[in-house]
Design a protein around this motif. Structure first.
Motif, PDB file in Angstrom:
ATOM      1  N   ILE A   1       0.957  -1.201   0.070  1.00 30.42           N
ATOM      2  CA  ILE A   1       0.083  -0.310   0.392  1.00 30.42           C
ATOM      3  C   ILE A   1       0.913   0.870   0.214  1.00 30.42           C
ATOM      4  CG2 ILE A   1      -1.565   1.301   1.135  1.00 30.42           C
ATOM      5  CD1 ILE A   1      -2.674  -1.660   2.806  1.00 30.42           C
ATOM      6  N   ALA A   2       1.035   2.093  -1.402  1.00 30.16           N
ATOM      7  CA  ALA A   2       1.453   3.594  -1.016  1.00 30.16           C
ATOM      8  C   ALA A   2       0.707   4.800  -1.246  1.00 30.16           C
ATOM      9  CB  ALA A   2       2.772   2.751  -1.908  1.00 30.16           C
ATOM     10  N   THR A   3      -0.363   4.779  -0.634  1.00 31.47           N
ATOM     11  CA  THR A   3      -1.876   5.591  -1.683  1.00 31.47           C
ATOM     12  C   THR A   3      -1.446   6.949  -1.023  1.00 31.47           C
ATOM     13  OG1 THR A   3      -2.131   4.867   1.114  1.00 31.47           O
ATOM     14  CG2 THR A   3      -3.360   3.867  -1.209  1.00 31.47           C
ATOM     15  N   GLY A   4      -0.143   7.421  -0.112  1.00 32.23           N
ATOM     16  CA  GLY A   4       0.007   8.513  -0.070  1.00 32.23           C
ATOM     17  C   GLY A   4      -0.439   8.936   1.059  1.00 32.23           C
ATOM     18  N   ALA A   5      -0.907  10.524   0.879  1.00 37.43           N
ATOM     19  CA  ALA A   5      -1.227  11.690   1.679  1.00 37.43           C
ATOM     20  C   ALA A   5      -2.209  13.001   1.088  1.00 37.43           C
ATOM     21  CB  ALA A   5      -0.523  12.129   2.924  1.00 37.43           C
ATOM     22  N   HIS A   6      -2.914  13.553   1.868  1.00 38.49           N
ATOM     23  CA  HIS A   6      -3.267  14.667   0.517  1.00 38.49           C
ATOM     24  C   HIS A   6      -3.549  15.617   1.440  1.00 38.49           C
ATOM     25  CE1 HIS A   6      -6.807  12.652   2.572  1.00 38.49           C
ATOM     26  NE2 HIS A   6      -7.688  13.401   2.933  1.00 38.49           N
ATOM     27  N   PRO A   7      -3.667  16.701   1.404  1.00 39.72           N
ATOM     28  CA  PRO A   7      -4.115  18.022   1.992  1.00 39.72           C
ATOM     29  C   PRO A   7      -4.739  18.021   2.899  1.00 39.72           C
ATOM     30  CG  PRO A   7      -3.331  19.181  -0.077  1.00 39.72           C
ATOM     31  CD  PRO A   7      -3.626  17.868   0.135  1.00 39.72           C
ATOM     32  N   ARG A   8      -4.801  18.389   4.047  1.00 39.37           N
ATOM     33  CA  ARG A   8      -5.560  18.865   5.295  1.00 39.37           C
ATOM     34  C   ARG A   8      -6.497  19.869   5.179  1.00 39.37           C
ATOM     35  NH1 ARG A   8      -5.188  21.310  10.893  1.00 39.37           N
ATOM     36  NH2 ARG A   8      -6.638  20.712  11.629  1.00 39.37           N
ATOM     37  N   VAL A   9      -7.632  20.438   5.181  1.00 39.37           N
ATOM     38  CA  VAL A   9      -8.334  20.615   5.307  1.00 39.37           C
ATOM     39  C   VAL A   9      -8.927  21.392   6.126  1.00 39.37           C
ATOM     40  CG1 VAL A   9      -8.148  21.237   2.420  1.00 39.37           C
ATOM     41  CG2 VAL A   9     -10.562  19.932   3.620  1.00 39.37           C
ATOM     42  N   VAL A  10     -10.024  21.954   7.005  1.00 39.58           N
ATOM     43  CA  VAL A  10     -10.757  22.347   7.879  1.00 39.58           C
ATOM     44  C   VAL A  10     -12.194  23.626   7.476  1.00 39.58           C
ATOM     45  CG1 VAL A  10      -9.105  22.467   9.550  1.00 39.58           C
ATOM     46  CG2 VAL A  10      -9.473  24.465   8.911  1.00 39.58           C
ATOM     47  N   ASP A  11     -13.479  22.520   8.215  1.00 39.07           N
ATOM     48  CA  ASP A  11     -14.952  23.818   7.669  1.00 39.07           C
ATOM     49  C   ASP A  11     -14.790  24.701   7.562  1.00 39.07           C
ATOM     50  OD1 ASP A  11     -15.615  20.926   7.715  1.00 39.07           O
ATOM     51  OD2 ASP A  11     -16.380  21.121   9.184  1.00 39.07           O
ATOM     52  N   SER A  12     -13.523  25.694   8.220  1.00 41.65           N
ATOM     53  CA  SER A  12     -13.579  26.771   8.587  1.00 41.65           C
ATOM     54  C   SER A  12     -12.322  27.417   7.537  1.00 41.65           C
ATOM     55  CB  SER A  12     -13.559  27.266   9.618  1.00 41.65           C
ATOM     56  OG  SER A  12     -11.941  27.002  10.059  1.00 41.65           O
ATOM     57  N   ALA A  13     -12.009  27.043   6.695  1.00 43.60           N
ATOM     58  CA  ALA A  13     -11.209  27.447   5.581  1.00 43.60           C
ATOM     59  C   ALA A  13     -11.116  26.489   3.986  1.00 43.60           C
ATOM     60  CB  ALA A  13      -9.532  27.734   6.221  1.00 43.60           C
ATOM     61  N   LEU A  14     -12.355  26.779   3.559  1.00 41.63           N
ATOM     62  CA  LEU A  14     -12.157  25.562   2.576  1.00 41.63           C
ATOM     63  C   LEU A  14     -12.151  26.221   0.788  1.00 41.63           C
ATOM     64  CD1 LEU A  14     -15.661  24.394   3.423  1.00 41.63           C
ATOM     65  CD2 LEU A  14     -14.098  23.033   3.227  1.00 41.63           C
ATOM     66  N   PRO A  15     -11.202  25.592   0.641  1.00 43.86           N
ATOM     67  CA  PRO A  15     -10.498  26.138  -0.666  1.00 43.86           C
ATOM     68  C   PRO A  15     -11.477  26.348  -1.886  1.00 43.86           C
ATOM     69  CG  PRO A  15     -10.118  23.580  -0.343  1.00 43.86           C
ATOM     70  CD  PRO A  15     -10.333  23.593   0.680  1.00 43.86           C
ATOM     71  N   ASP A  16     -11.715  26.711  -2.604  1.00 44.27           N
ATOM     72  CA  ASP A  16     -12.357  27.127  -3.837  1.00 44.27           C
ATOM     73  C   ASP A  16     -11.556  27.383  -5.712  1.00 44.27           C
ATOM     74  OD1 ASP A  16     -11.503  29.739  -4.217  1.00 44.27           O
ATOM     75  OD2 ASP A  16     -13.017  30.403  -3.888  1.00 44.27           O
ATOM     76  N   GLY A  17      -9.895  27.124  -4.990  1.00 42.91           N
ATOM     77  CA  GLY A  17      -9.540  26.160  -6.607  1.00 42.91           C
ATOM     78  C   GLY A  17      -9.112  27.683  -7.194  1.00 42.91           C
ATOM     79  N   GLU A  18      -9.765  29.070  -6.570  1.00 44.73           N
ATOM     80  CA  GLU A  18     -10.090  29.939  -7.690  1.00 44.73           C
ATOM     81  C   GLU A  18      -9.067  31.749  -6.746  1.00 44.73           C
ATOM     82  OE1 GLU A  18     -13.814  31.277  -8.375  1.00 44.73           O
ATOM     83  OE2 GLU A  18     -14.108  30.196  -9.692  1.00 44.73           O
ATOM     84  N   ARG A  19      -9.212  31.279  -5.150  1.00 44.24           N
ATOM     85  CA  ARG A  19      -8.591  32.945  -4.186  1.00 44.24           C
ATOM     86  C   ARG A  19      -8.008  32.006  -2.851  1.00 44.24           C
ATOM     87  NH1 ARG A  19      -7.972  38.110  -6.177  1.00 44.24           N
ATOM     88  NH2 ARG A  19      -9.078  38.186  -7.696  1.00 44.24           N
ATOM     89  N   ILE A  20      -9.027  30.173  -2.732  1.00 49.87           N
ATOM     90  CA  ILE A  20      -8.448  30.134  -1.300  1.00 49.87           C
ATOM     91  C   ILE A  20      -7.779  29.025  -2.112  1.00 49.87           C
ATOM     92  CG2 ILE A  20      -9.257  29.369   0.803  1.00 49.87           C
ATOM     93  CD1 ILE A  20     -11.340  31.136   0.895  1.00 49.87           C
ATOM     94  N   PHE A  21      -6.569  28.364  -1.867  1.00 49.55           N
ATOM     95  CA  PHE A  21      -6.229  26.882  -2.819  1.00 49.55           C
ATOM     96  C   PHE A  21      -5.415  26.105  -1.148  1.00 49.55           C
ATOM     97  CE2 PHE A  21      -5.476  30.570  -5.606  1.00 49.55           C
ATOM     98  CZ  PHE A  21      -5.667  30.263  -6.007  1.00 49.55           C
ATOM     99  N   THR A  22      -5.079  25.072  -1.735  1.00 52.07           N
ATOM    100  CA  THR A  22      -4.418  23.981  -1.399  1.00 52.07           C
ATOM    101  C   THR A  22      -2.606  23.994  -1.966  1.00 52.07           C
ATOM    102  OG1 THR A  22      -5.259  22.422  -1.919  1.00 52.07           O
ATOM    103  CG2 THR A  22      -6.195  22.109  -0.527  1.00 52.07           C
ATOM    104  N   TRP A  23      -1.920  23.188  -1.362  1.00 48.24           N
ATOM    105  CA  TRP A  23      -0.862  23.662  -2.346  1.00 48.24           C
ATOM    106  C   TRP A  23      -0.946  22.505  -3.318  1.00 48.24           C
ATOM    107  CZ3 TRP A  23      -0.506  20.690   2.579  1.00 48.24           C
ATOM    108  CH2 TRP A  23      -0.371  19.476   1.817  1.00 48.24           C
ATOM    109  N   GLU A  24      -2.367  21.601  -4.012  1.00 47.33           N
ATOM    110  CA  GLU A  24      -2.132  20.628  -5.230  1.00 47.33           C
ATOM    111  C   GLU A  24      -3.274  21.768  -6.386  1.00 47.33           C
ATOM    112  OE1 GLU A  24      -3.110  16.631  -3.210  1.00 47.33           O
ATOM    113  OE2 GLU A  24      -4.416  17.519  -3.828  1.00 47.33           O
ATOM    114  N   GLN A  25      -3.451  22.352  -5.501  1.00 53.68           N
ATOM    115  CA  GLN A  25      -5.010  23.107  -6.591  1.00 53.68           C
ATOM    116  C   GLN A  25      -3.899  24.898  -7.264  1.00 53.68           C
ATOM    117  OE1 GLN A  25      -7.246  23.983  -3.541  1.00 53.68           O
ATOM    118  NE2 GLN A  25      -8.584  22.577  -4.777  1.00 53.68           N
TER     119      GLN A  25
END
Length: 455
Positions: free
Chosen positions: A139-163
Motif C-alpha cells: 500500500i503506497a497511497t500517500g497523503a492529501h492536504p488537510r482542510v478544515v470546515d472554517s477554511a475551505l479551498p475554492d481553487g480560485e482564491r483559496i488554495f491547497t498546494w495541489e491547486q
C-alpha cells in the motif's frame, strides 16, 4: 511460478517498489488513480520545486549589484507561463516513469484499489471492476492536504498546494497559513516571485520542527525581504470576500489579501482501502503502522510512503518500497534507519539536514561536539555575494564520529551529500577533513567544520 505482487499507489514508494519487484522476477501490477509518480510527481514535490526554481532565478538577481552587474528592477513573472511549464514538466516526469515501468514488465492499471479478503486487490475503474490476484500487496497511497470546515479551498482564491498551479495571474498579496515545511517553501517562493506575502504561523517561529539556528536565520531572511511573519497567530477561518480573501485569527485580528494558500498539514490516504477486513492496524491519526522492513500487522501486506507517516519524504517512501519488496521476495534486506536520512527544505536559502537534530542529541543525553561556520566566511560565498547561511556539524565526543549536520545555503541539497556519506559510513571528523575539497568551494566549509572538531 513467479510471485504475484500488487501495488496500490504509484508514487515514489509504489513505483520504486514495482521496479525492484520486477527486477527480482515477480509479476507486478501497479494500480494508480492519477498517473505514474502519484501526487509527488503530479501535484506536490515536482511541481513545487519547479516553481521554486523560477523563484530562485529571480532571487539570484538580488546580489547582482554587489557583483557589479546592473539588472533591470522591473522584471515581472508570467505566472501563467510558469505554471504551464510546472505542469508540463510534472506530466513529462510521469510519462518517463510510466515508460520505465513498462520497459521493466510492470503492468499499470488506472483505477482505485481496495484490498480483498482473499489477499488480492479489487480495482475500480471507468470500465468497471477487476480483480488482481496477489501473493503480496504493498500500500503506497500517500497523503492529501488537510482542510478544515472554517477554511475551505475554492481553487480560485483559496488554495491547497495541489491547486495553486491553476493561477493565471500573479497574486498581489498571498496569505500563507501554516509555517511548516510546505508553508515556508511556498511563502519563500511567492516572495521571490514578487508577491507581497504574509505568513501566518500558530507557533512562535517558522519551521518549528527544524534546527533552531536554521529556522531563526530563515525567518530573518524572510522579514528582510519584505515578508510579514505573524508568529503565535492561529487561524480561525478563511473566507472569500469579492476579489480577495479575509483570514480571521483566533485573537480577533484579520489579515486581508488577494489569495490564500492553506498549508495545514497532511491526512493519510487510507480510507476505503479495505484495511479493516485484513486486520491492518492504523495509529490514532490514520497512518498505517509498519516496522522497519515495511510490514503491516497483516501477513503479506506491506506499506510505504506518506500513508505510514514514518518520515514524509519522497526519498524515504522510495526506500520503504524497495525494502518491502526485498523482504517480501527474499532478497537481502537492510532495515530502514532514520538516523541516516537526509532531507532538504527548499526555501531561499535552502536548509539541508542529516542525522539526529541537535535538540534530539541533547534529549538523548549524548556527549557531542558542535562546529558551526557562517557561510559569509567562505571565500566562494564571498565571490558569489552570499551572506546568509552556515555549515554545522555534530560529532561524538569520545570518538569524533560524525553524527549529523545542518547546511543552510543555496543548493544545500547538493552540499549535504558529503555529510550524509559521513553519517552513513560512520566516518570520523578527521577522515572528513582529510578528504580533499576544491578551493574555492562552498563544500570547503564542510571540511573546515570537520577540522575544527579535531580532538
Amino acid at each position: 511460478m513467479a510471485a504475484r505482487v500488487a501495488i496500490v499507489g504509484g508514487g515514489p514508494g509504489g513505483y520504486e517498489a514495482a521496479l525492484v519487484a520486477a527486477r527480482l522476477g515477480a509479476e507486478v501490477t501497479l494500480i494508480e488513480r492519477d498517473g505514474p509518480g502519484g501526487s509527488a510527481v503530479l501535484t506536490d514535490c515536482v511541481p513545487s520545486k519547479t516553481l521554486i526554481a523560477t523563484s530562485d532565478l529571480l532571487n539570484g538577481g538580488r546580489s547582482a549589484a554587489e557583483l557589479g552587474v546592473d539588472v533591470p528592477t522591473d522584471a515581472r513573472v508570467n505566472i501563467a507561463a510558469v505554471n504551464e511549464r510546472v505542469l508540463g514538466l510534472a506530466q513529462a516526469q510521469s510519462d518517463d516513469i510510466a515508460e520505465r515501468l513498462e520497459m521493466s514488465g510492470v503492468e499499470i492499471v488506472a483505477g482505485v484499489g481496495r484490498l480483498d479478503r482473499t489477499g488480492g486487490v479489487v480495482v475500480t475503474a471507468e470500465a468497471g471492476e477487476r480483480y488482481v490476484p496477489a501473493d503480496g500487496v504493498l500500500i503506497a497511497t500517500g497523503a492529501h492536504p488537510r482542510v478544515v470546515d472554517s477554511a475551505l479551498p475554492d481553487g480560485e482564491r483559496i488554495f491547497t498546494w495541489e491547486q495553486i498551479y491553476a493561477l493565471r495571474e500573479l497574486p498581489e498579496h498571498m496569505v500563507v497559513v501554516g509555517s511548516g515545511v510546505t508553508g515556508a517553501e511556498f511563502a519563500s517562493a511567492y516572495n521571490g516571485l514578487g508577491c507581497e506575502v504574509t505568513l501566518v504561523s500558530s507557533r512562535d517561529r517558522v519551521l518549528p520542527g527544524e534546527d533552531q539556528d536554521a529556522a531563526t536565520l530563515i525567518e530573518d531572511v524572510f522579514t528582510r525581504r519584505g515578508m510579514t511573519v505573524l508568529g503565535k497567530s492561529r487561524m480561525a477561518g478563511v473566507e472569500r470576500v469579492g476579489d480577495g480573501v479575509r483570514v480571521a485569527l483566533e485573537d480577533g485580528r484579520v489579515v486581508e489579501g488577494s489569495h490564500c494558500l492553506l498549508a495545514l498539514g497532511s491526512i493519510p490516504s487510507t480510507a476505503n482501502l479495505g484495511l479493516d477486513a485484513l486486520g491492518v492496524d492504523l495509529d490514532e491519526q490514520g497512518f498505517i503502522k509498519v516496522d522497519r522492513v515495511s510490514r503491516t500487522s497483516a501477513p503479506g501486506v506491506y506499506a510505504a510512503g506518506d500513508c505510514t507517516g514514518v518520515f514524509m519524504l519522497a526519498s524515504v517512501a522510495a526506500q520503504q518500497g524497495r525494502i518491502a519488496m526485498a523482504h517480501l521476495l527474499g532478497d537481502a534486506v537492510n532495515p530502514l534507519d532514520l538516523s541516516k536520512v537526509s532531507s532538504n527544505i527548499f526555501t531561499s536559502p535552502e536548509i539541508a539536514t542529516v542525522g539526529p537534530s541537535q535538540s534530539k542529541l541533547n534529549e538523548d543525553g549524548l556527549h557531542f561536539d558542535v562546529a558551526m561556520l557562517p557561510l559569509a566566511t567562505n571565500p566562494r560565498a564571498k565571490m558569489q555575494g552570499l551572506h546568509d547561511g552556515f555549515v554545522k556539524l555534530y560529532s561524538r565526543k569520545s570518538t569524533g564520529t560524525v553524527l549529523g549536520g545542518v547546511i543552510v545555503s543555496p543548493r544545500a541539497s547538493e552540499l549535504i551529500h558529503a555529510v550524509s556519506l559521513a553519517v552513513a559510513m560512520h566516518l570520523t571528523v578527521d577522515q572528513v577533513a582529510d578528504a580533499f575539497t576544491v578551493y574555492p568551494s562552498l563544500s570547503g566549509s564542510v571540511a573546515e567544520a570537520a577540522r575544527r572538531l579535531h580532538r
